[in-house]
Scaffold this active site. Sequence first.
Site, PDB file in Angstrom:
ATOM      1  N   GLU A  38      -0.585  -9.370  -1.281  1.00 44.26           N
ATOM      2  CA  GLU A  38      -1.972  -9.828  -1.084  1.00 44.26           C
ATOM      3  C   GLU A  38      -2.726  -9.933  -2.413  1.00 44.26           C
ATOM      4  OE1 GLU A  38      -2.627  -6.890   2.193  1.00 44.26           O
ATOM      5  OE2 GLU A  38      -3.391  -8.655   3.249  1.00 44.26           O
ATOM      6  N   GLY A  42       0.306  -5.168   0.619  1.00 41.84           N
ATOM      7  CA  GLY A  42      -0.880  -5.234  -0.252  1.00 41.84           C
ATOM      8  C   GLY A  42      -0.557  -5.800  -1.632  1.00 41.84           C
ATOM      9  N   GLU A  82       3.909  -5.615   7.248  1.00 41.05           N
ATOM     10  CA  GLU A  82       2.982  -4.709   7.939  1.00 41.05           C
ATOM     11  C   GLU A  82       3.351  -4.452   9.391  1.00 41.05           C
ATOM     12  OE1 GLU A  82       2.085  -6.977   5.756  1.00 41.05           O
ATOM     13  OE2 GLU A  82       0.527  -6.192   4.440  1.00 41.05           O
ATOM     14  N   ALA A  98       0.865  -1.185   0.000  1.00 41.21           N
ATOM     15  CA  ALA A  98       0.000   0.000   0.000  1.00 41.21           C
ATOM     16  C   ALA A  98       0.898   1.231   0.000  1.00 41.21           C
ATOM     17  CB  ALA A  98      -0.861  -0.010   1.248  1.00 41.21           C
TER      18      ALA A  98
HETATM   19  N1  DAK Z   1       4.592   3.367  -0.473  1.00 43.27           N
HETATM   20  C1  DAK Z   1       4.985   4.539  -0.986  1.00 43.27           C
HETATM   21  N2  DAK Z   1       6.165   4.715  -1.611  1.00 43.27           N
HETATM   22  C2  DAK Z   1       6.966   3.642  -1.706  1.00 43.27           C
HETATM   23  C3  DAK Z   1       6.617   2.385  -1.189  1.00 43.27           C
HETATM   24  C4  DAK Z   1       5.347   2.264  -0.552  1.00 43.27           C
HETATM   25  N3  DAK Z   1       4.912   1.103  -0.061  1.00 43.27           N
HETATM   26  N4  DAK Z   1       7.636   1.526  -1.430  1.00 43.27           N
HETATM   27  C5  DAK Z   1       8.576   2.226  -2.078  1.00 43.27           C
HETATM   28  N5  DAK Z   1       8.184   3.500  -2.246  1.00 43.27           N
HETATM   29  C6  DAK Z   1       8.912   4.568  -2.896  1.00 43.27           C
HETATM   30  C7  DAK Z   1      10.072   5.049  -2.016  1.00 43.27           C
HETATM   31  O1  DAK Z   1       9.608   5.988  -1.058  1.00 43.27           O
HETATM   32  C8  DAK Z   1      10.981   5.668  -3.063  1.00 43.27           C
HETATM   33  O2  DAK Z   1      10.450   6.929  -3.422  1.00 43.27           O
HETATM   34  P1  DAK Z   1      11.395   8.230  -3.599  1.00 43.27           P
HETATM   35  O3  DAK Z   1      12.126   8.365  -2.299  1.00 43.27           O
HETATM   36  O4  DAK Z   1      12.313   7.841  -4.758  1.00 43.27           O
HETATM   37  O5  DAK Z   1      10.449   9.327  -3.923  1.00 43.27           O
HETATM   38  C9  DAK Z   1      10.813   4.742  -4.260  1.00 43.27           C
HETATM   39  O6  DAK Z   1       9.570   4.072  -4.057  1.00 43.27           O
HETATM   40  C10 DAK Z   1      11.916   3.683  -4.361  1.00 43.27           C
HETATM   41  O7  DAK Z   1      11.983   3.002  -3.125  1.00 43.27           O
HETATM   42  P2  DAK Z   1      13.342   2.830  -2.296  1.00 43.27           P
HETATM   43  O8  DAK Z   1      14.261   3.960  -2.550  1.00 43.27           O
HETATM   44  O9  DAK Z   1      12.952   2.550  -0.889  1.00 43.27           O
HETATM   45  O10 DAK Z   1      13.932   1.525  -2.987  1.00 43.27           O
HETATM   46  P3  DAK Z   1      14.913   0.458  -2.331  1.00 43.27           P
HETATM   47  O11 DAK Z   1      15.360  -0.406  -3.444  1.00 43.27           O
HETATM   48  O12 DAK Z   1      15.951   1.085  -1.468  1.00 43.27           O
HETATM   49  O13 DAK Z   1      13.983  -0.413  -1.360  1.00 43.27           O
HETATM   50  C11 DAK Z   1      11.975  -1.638  -0.779  1.00 43.27           C
HETATM   51  C12 DAK Z   1      12.947  -1.177  -1.906  1.00 43.27           C
HETATM   52  C13 DAK Z   1      10.802  -2.328  -1.425  1.00 43.27           C
HETATM   53  C14 DAK Z   1      12.724  -2.646   0.135  1.00 43.27           C
HETATM   54  C15 DAK Z   1      11.555  -0.407   0.059  1.00 43.27           C
HETATM   55  O14 DAK Z   1      11.104   0.601  -0.858  1.00 43.27           O
HETATM   56  C16 DAK Z   1      10.464  -0.703   1.036  1.00 43.27           C
HETATM   57  O15 DAK Z   1      10.731  -1.259   2.113  1.00 43.27           O
HETATM   58  N6  DAK Z   1       9.221  -0.300   0.708  1.00 43.27           N
HETATM   59  C17 DAK Z   1       8.122  -0.353   1.613  1.00 43.27           C
HETATM   60  C18 DAK Z   1       7.619  -1.765   1.779  1.00 43.27           C
HETATM   61  C19 DAK Z   1       6.412  -1.759   2.671  1.00 43.27           C
HETATM   62  O16 DAK Z   1       6.565  -1.647   3.902  1.00 43.27           O
HETATM   63  N7  DAK Z   1       5.215  -1.753   2.077  1.00 43.27           N
HETATM   64  C20 DAK Z   1       3.968  -1.499   2.773  1.00 43.27           C
HETATM   65  C21 DAK Z   1       3.522  -2.724   3.514  1.00 43.27           C
HETATM   66  S1  DAK Z   1       2.022  -2.410   4.407  1.00 43.27           S
HETATM   67  C22 DAK Z   1      -5.477  -1.512   4.016  1.00 43.27           C
HETATM   68  C23 DAK Z   1      -5.236  -2.786   3.583  1.00 43.27           C
HETATM   69  C24 DAK Z   1      -3.953  -3.139   3.250  1.00 43.27           C
HETATM   70  C25 DAK Z   1      -2.921  -2.261   3.414  1.00 43.27           C
HETATM   71  C26 DAK Z   1      -3.177  -0.970   3.838  1.00 43.27           C
HETATM   72  C27 DAK Z   1      -4.469  -0.586   4.143  1.00 43.27           C
HETATM   73  N8  DAK Z   1      -6.815  -1.131   4.395  1.00 43.27           N
HETATM   74  C28 DAK Z   1      -7.749  -2.296   4.630  1.00 43.27           C
HETATM   75  C29 DAK Z   1      -7.287   0.165   4.423  1.00 43.27           C
HETATM   76  C30 DAK Z   1      -1.581  -2.717   3.101  1.00 43.27           C
HETATM   77  C31 DAK Z   1      -0.538  -2.325   3.813  1.00 43.27           C
HETATM   78  C32 DAK Z   1       0.792  -2.623   3.299  1.00 43.27           C
HETATM   79  O17 DAK Z   1       0.994  -2.977   2.156  1.00 43.27           O
END
Ligand code: DAK
Length: 259
Positions: free
Chosen positions: A115, A112, A135, A67
């Site tokens: 998922e 997400g 998460e 997400a």
């Molecule tokens: N959201 C927003 N931006 C993201 C992102 C994300 N999830 N993942 C990456 N980016 C952006 C980074 O901020 C960066 O942007 P800039 O700084 O260049 O502007 C760009 O993508 C490149 O990312 P990195 O520089 O971080 O790239 P790396 O190779 O160093 O790292 C990585 C890649 C995938 C390991 C890292 O980006 C990372 O850890 N990303 C976040 C992973 C994460 O935690 N995802 C979210 C999980 S929680 C809901 C239901 C479901 C959900 C929510 C609500 N409801 C029922 C309402 C789901 C929740 C989730 O998915």
Amino acid sequence: MATQKLFEVIQSDSILVLTLNRPKALNALNKQLIGELHHFFVKELKTYSCKGVILTGSGDRAFAAGADIKEFRTMDAREMEALSALGHELMFAIENSPIPVIAAIEGYALGGGFEIALACHMRIGSEKTRLGNPEVNLGIIPGYGATQRLPQLVGKGRSLEIMLTARMINASEAMDWGLLNKVVAPGKTVSESKEILQLIGSKGTTAVTKVIDVVAAYYNKNCNGFQEEIKAFGKLSATDEFKEGTQAFIENREAKFKN
Ligand code: DAK
């Protein structure tokens, strides 16, 4: 000014390729993207004549990195609830699609994004694929069904390991655990998925749809899957597909289904 769509649909050889298109944000799922995917799977898909759908991400780094964290931390409880309802409907629409849906996963499928891949009927990864539910790092739990769909694929112990440690699973481990159906070279997940869908597309459409339905019934607490199988079997034996399939066997030729 019209808002730019965040995913694109390309049809070739009766296969639809849907590409999540936010490469700079690693295809993170914001509200708009979830809304567009929901509209596609719930409303638009039935207007296409196709044999299979491939979901993939633009660029070579991610299917979807979860997400959009930057967006969802600004949302209030009402917006979260609305997004939750939309997201769950989307996952059910993918899972129950009568047309097979394959996730072609290059790079990360996290949170997400993972998922969505779990809701697809199959998952093809590359050597660079990384899967996970991070998460708990953000103080939340999976919200689009991973707590329910992940145990269906890998069992309770491994699901808890993935969700509690938040660690990323690499391609060979994902293959061993049954999270991926196949691992191919980077850049080849879409072409591999197409081959699988072409093969499935050569079978009887009604039979394919019934297999998806009846297997889904196993996981539906309100259904008796064995009864569903019995009913589906009866219906299929009255179809032209059954006549053609069995006739082709007797004539020692390939079946030609009118799909
Ligand atoms: N959201 C927003 N931006 C993201 C992102 C994300 N999830 N993942 C990456 N980016 C952006 C980074 O901020 C960066 O942007 P800039 O700084 O260049 O502007 C760009 O993508 C490149 O990312 P990195 O520089 O971080 O790239 P790396 O190779 O160093 O790292 C990585 C890649 C995938 C390991 C890292 O980006 C990372 O850890 N990303 C976040 C992973 C994460 O935690 N995802 C979210 C999980 S929680 C809901 C239901 C479901 C959900 C929510 C609500 N409801 C029922 C309402 C789901 C929740 C989730 O998915």
